[in-house]
Design an enzyme around this catalytic site. Structure first.
Site, PDB file in Angstrom:
ATOM      1  N   CYS A  66      56.128  75.778  20.272  1.00 13.99           N
ATOM      2  CA  CYS A  66      57.140  74.872  20.622  1.00 13.99           C
ATOM      3  C   CYS A  66      58.591  75.184  21.071  1.00 13.99           C
ATOM      4  O   CYS A  66      59.481  74.233  21.364  1.00 13.99           O
ATOM      5  CB  CYS A  66      57.370  73.972  19.150  1.00 13.99           C
ATOM      6  SG  CYS A  66      55.702  73.143  18.529  1.00 13.99           S
ATOM      7  N   HIS A 120      64.383  70.819  19.494  1.00 11.84           N
ATOM      8  CA  HIS A 120      62.820  70.833  19.323  1.00 11.84           C
ATOM      9  C   HIS A 120      62.651  69.549  18.317  1.00 11.84           C
ATOM     10  O   HIS A 120      63.417  69.545  17.516  1.00 11.84           O
ATOM     11  CB  HIS A 120      62.306  71.946  18.922  1.00 11.84           C
ATOM     12  CG  HIS A 120      60.581  71.760  18.570  1.00 11.84           C
ATOM     13  ND1 HIS A 120      60.023  70.923  19.586  1.00 11.84           N
ATOM     14  CD2 HIS A 120      60.028  72.066  17.624  1.00 11.84           C
ATOM     15  CE1 HIS A 120      58.645  70.817  18.986  1.00 11.84           C
ATOM     16  NE2 HIS A 120      58.791  71.766  17.844  1.00 11.84           N
ATOM     17  N   ASN A 123      56.104  65.050  16.793  1.00 15.05           N
ATOM     18  CA  ASN A 123      56.268  66.592  17.366  1.00 15.05           C
ATOM     19  C   ASN A 123      55.140  66.767  18.348  1.00 15.05           C
ATOM     20  O   ASN A 123      53.969  67.061  18.319  1.00 15.05           O
ATOM     21  CB  ASN A 123      56.011  67.555  16.476  1.00 15.05           C
ATOM     22  CG  ASN A 123      56.343  68.908  16.839  1.00 15.05           C
ATOM     23  OD1 ASN A 123      56.138  69.482  17.922  1.00 15.05           O
ATOM     24  ND2 ASN A 123      56.297  69.699  15.727  1.00 15.05           N
TER      25      ASN A 123
HETATM   26  C1  LIG Z   1      55.634  69.351   6.486  1.00 15.12           C
HETATM   27  C2  LIG Z   1      57.194  68.706   5.913  1.00 15.12           C
HETATM   28  C3  LIG Z   1      57.381  67.402   6.454  1.00 15.12           C
HETATM   29  C4  LIG Z   1      56.853  68.537   4.377  1.00 15.12           C
HETATM   30  O1  LIG Z   1      57.725  68.233   3.692  1.00 15.12           O
HETATM   31  P1  LIG Z   1      58.309  68.797   2.343  1.00 15.12           P
HETATM   32  O2  LIG Z   1      59.717  68.070   1.796  1.00 15.12           O
HETATM   33  O3  LIG Z   1      58.699  70.230   2.587  1.00 15.12           O
HETATM   34  O4  LIG Z   1      57.238  68.597   1.379  1.00 15.12           O
HETATM   35  P2  LIG Z   1      56.194  69.709   0.776  1.00 15.12           P
HETATM   36  O5  LIG Z   1      55.532  70.385   1.744  1.00 15.12           O
HETATM   37  O6  LIG Z   1      57.156  70.424  -0.284  1.00 15.12           O
HETATM   38  O7  LIG Z   1      55.255  68.822  -0.080  1.00 15.12           O
HETATM   39  C5  LIG Z   1      55.626  67.872  -1.011  1.00 15.12           C
HETATM   40  C6  LIG Z   1      54.528  67.239  -1.686  1.00 15.12           C
HETATM   41  O8  LIG Z   1      54.454  66.188  -0.448  1.00 15.12           O
HETATM   42  C7  LIG Z   1      52.779  66.329  -0.061  1.00 15.12           C
HETATM   43  N1  LIG Z   1      52.512  65.740   1.194  1.00 15.12           N
HETATM   44  C8  LIG Z   1      52.439  66.274   2.329  1.00 15.12           C
HETATM   45  N2  LIG Z   1      52.198  65.829   3.195  1.00 15.12           N
HETATM   46  C9  LIG Z   1      52.308  64.353   2.812  1.00 15.12           C
HETATM   47  C10 LIG Z   1      52.010  63.330   3.323  1.00 15.12           C
HETATM   48  N3  LIG Z   1      51.902  63.046   4.708  1.00 15.12           N
HETATM   49  N4  LIG Z   1      52.267  62.119   2.718  1.00 15.12           N
HETATM   50  C11 LIG Z   1      52.368  62.029   1.408  1.00 15.12           C
HETATM   51  N5  LIG Z   1      52.739  63.316   0.959  1.00 15.12           N
HETATM   52  C12 LIG Z   1      52.716  64.565   1.434  1.00 15.12           C
HETATM   53  C13 LIG Z   1      52.446  67.595  -0.437  1.00 15.12           C
HETATM   54  O9  LIG Z   1      51.048  67.752  -0.647  1.00 15.12           O
HETATM   55  C14 LIG Z   1      53.239  68.092  -1.690  1.00 15.12           C
HETATM   56  O10 LIG Z   1      52.494  67.521  -2.838  1.00 15.12           O
HETATM   57  P3  LIG Z   1      52.579  68.422  -4.210  1.00 15.12           P
HETATM   58  O11 LIG Z   1      54.104  68.551  -4.533  1.00 15.12           O
HETATM   59  O12 LIG Z   1      51.789  67.625  -4.977  1.00 15.12           O
HETATM   60  O13 LIG Z   1      52.006  69.413  -3.721  1.00 15.12           O
HETATM   61  C15 LIG Z   1      58.341  69.748   6.069  1.00 15.12           C
HETATM   62  O14 LIG Z   1      57.990  70.840   5.184  1.00 15.12           O
HETATM   63  C16 LIG Z   1      58.299  70.277   7.480  1.00 15.12           C
HETATM   64  O15 LIG Z   1      58.775  69.478   8.522  1.00 15.12           O
HETATM   65  N6  LIG Z   1      58.378  71.486   7.842  1.00 15.12           N
HETATM   66  C17 LIG Z   1      58.422  72.069   9.008  1.00 15.12           C
HETATM   67  C18 LIG Z   1      57.169  71.522  10.077  1.00 15.12           C
HETATM   68  C19 LIG Z   1      57.301  72.089  11.311  1.00 15.12           C
HETATM   69  O16 LIG Z   1      58.486  71.848  11.813  1.00 15.12           O
HETATM   70  N7  LIG Z   1      56.480  72.184  11.805  1.00 15.12           N
HETATM   71  C20 LIG Z   1      56.333  72.341  13.236  1.00 15.12           C
HETATM   72  C21 LIG Z   1      56.707  73.650  13.919  1.00 15.12           C
HETATM   73  S1  LIG Z   1      56.802  73.590  15.596  1.00 15.12           S
END
Ligand SMILES: CC(C)(COP(=O)(O)OP(=O)(O)OC[C@H]1O[C@@H](n2cnc3c(N)ncnc32)[C@H](O)[C@@H]1OP(=O)(O)O)[C@@H](O)C(=O)NCCC(=O)NCCS
Length: 306
Positions: free
Chosen positions: A108, A231, A261
């Site tokens: 990315c 990004h 994304n």
């Molecule tokens: C993926 C992302 C949105 C998750 O948000 P977060 O606030 O960090 O959430 P967490 O990963 O801590 O998960 C919290 C809970 O939500 C849940 N969850 C994950 N995706 C979910 C969805 N689409 N809907 C509902 N719940 C979801 C998880 O399973 C977790 O549940 P648990 O507490 O029972 O285990 C965030 O971490 C993120 O954007 N990370 C970077 C990703 C990125 O940039 N990737 C591309 C790189 S180029």
């Protein structure tokens, strides 16, 4: 001798996938997706080459050129249509560009890598380089995995870069930390795997540090930046970077609410959107910054020429 950007273009598939579409079959909600990511809808469809061709054609037309005026093509992608040959070969063939063409994969962060590489091609003698970012991440995402399905999507953007007396690339920073490979990857034939929280933390840190390095090299500071084009992975990542850099959201290009994304497509899509809205003026400083699997990061400060 330097380079300037003289045309922009973008392309997204027609099919809109809303948060409600995921709600219908996954344990997720529009509220969760919107609050945690900022994404409301995204586009699925097309191939990496078809989106790249459309975005490239538009950028060439926007520059007032024809494909025969292009003498090098760089395609940033992490989702090539085939392992061999490079997708840029098909894109060059369909568009009718001259000279060489190559794929570049820095995940990315790839589009900012591609801008710097294209500038290097101009230093090596090319006159006009078409720089495309195109990805179809929906193809390598498990649509039954709620933690990735709602994030990754398809799209493309492009610019035409031209040799010029003055150099509009004022500063840049590229980096990689291969030790972070296990937190974000996709094996051949597999699906995206991501440790979201870890990626989030590192993303903010590397975007800020890399942006600061590029700005220092350019001899500018945050107040001089007319537009930050980051990004488009997560609105909270962008806001955290905004805060640390001291660049407000109203000086930031955000399209992830509409497109999710799109990896290499995200930065040029956000740039094309900002240009279409008249948000850039000649002489403005634009800061591009991205991060991705690798982990890679990349930032560049450009003076806007048009
Ligand atoms: C993926 C992302 C949105 C998750 O948000 P977060 O606030 O960090 O959430 P967490 O990963 O801590 O998960 C919290 C809970 O939500 C849940 N969850 C994950 N995706 C979910 C969805 N689409 N809907 C509902 N719940 C979801 C998880 O399973 C977790 O549940 P648990 O507490 O029972 O285990 C965030 O971490 C993120 O954007 N990370 C970077 C990703 C990125 O940039 N990737 C591309 C790189 S180029």
């Amino acid at each position: 001798m330097g380079a300037r950007i003289i045309g922009v273009g973008q392309a997204v598939p027609d099919r809109v996938v809303t948060n409600a579409d995921f709600e219908a079959y996954l344990d997720t909600s529009d509220t969760w997706i919107t609050e945690r990511t900022g994404i409301r809808e995204r586009r699925f469809g097309g191939t990496t080459s078809s989106l790249a061709i459309e975005a490239g054609r538009r950028a060439i037309a926007d520059a007032g050129l024809t494909p025969g005026d292009i003498d090098f093509l760089v395609l940033s992608t992490t989702t090539p249509d085939q392992t061999v040959p490079a997708t840029s070969a098909e894109v060059s063939h369909q568009l009718g560009t001259r000279g060489g063409a190559m794929d570049l994969n820095a995940a990315c962060a790839g589009y900012v890598y591609a801008l710097v590489v294209a500038r290097g091609m101009i230093a090596s003698g090319a006159h006009r380089v078409l720089v495309i970012g195109s990805d179809t991440l929906s193809r390598i995402t498990d649509q039954n995995d709620r933690s990735t399905a709602v994030l990754f999507a398809d799209g493309a953007g492009a610019v035409v870069m031209e040799r010029a007396d003055e150099d509009d690339l004022l500063g840049w920073d590229l980096g990689v930390d291969g030790a972070a490979r296990p937190i974000l990857y996709c094996d051949h034939g597999g699906y995206m795997y991501m440790e979201g929280r870890e990626v989030f933390k590192r993303a903010v840190r590397v975007m800020v540090e890399s942006s600061e390095t590029a700005m220092k090299q350019a001899g500018v500071n945050a107040d001089d930046i007319a537009l930050l084009v980051p990004h488009q992975a997560n609105l909270r990542i962008i806001q955290a970077a905004n805060e640390r850099l001291g660049i407000s959201l109203d000086r930031t290009a955000v399209v992830l609410d509409r497109y999710g994304n799109t990896s290499s497509g995200s930065i040029p899509l956000a740039l094309a959107d900002a240009v279409a809205q008249g948000r850039l003026h000649p002489g403005d400083h634009v800061l591009f910054t991205g991060f991705g699997a690798g982990m890679t990061w990349a930032s560049a400060v450009w003076r806007w020429a048009r």
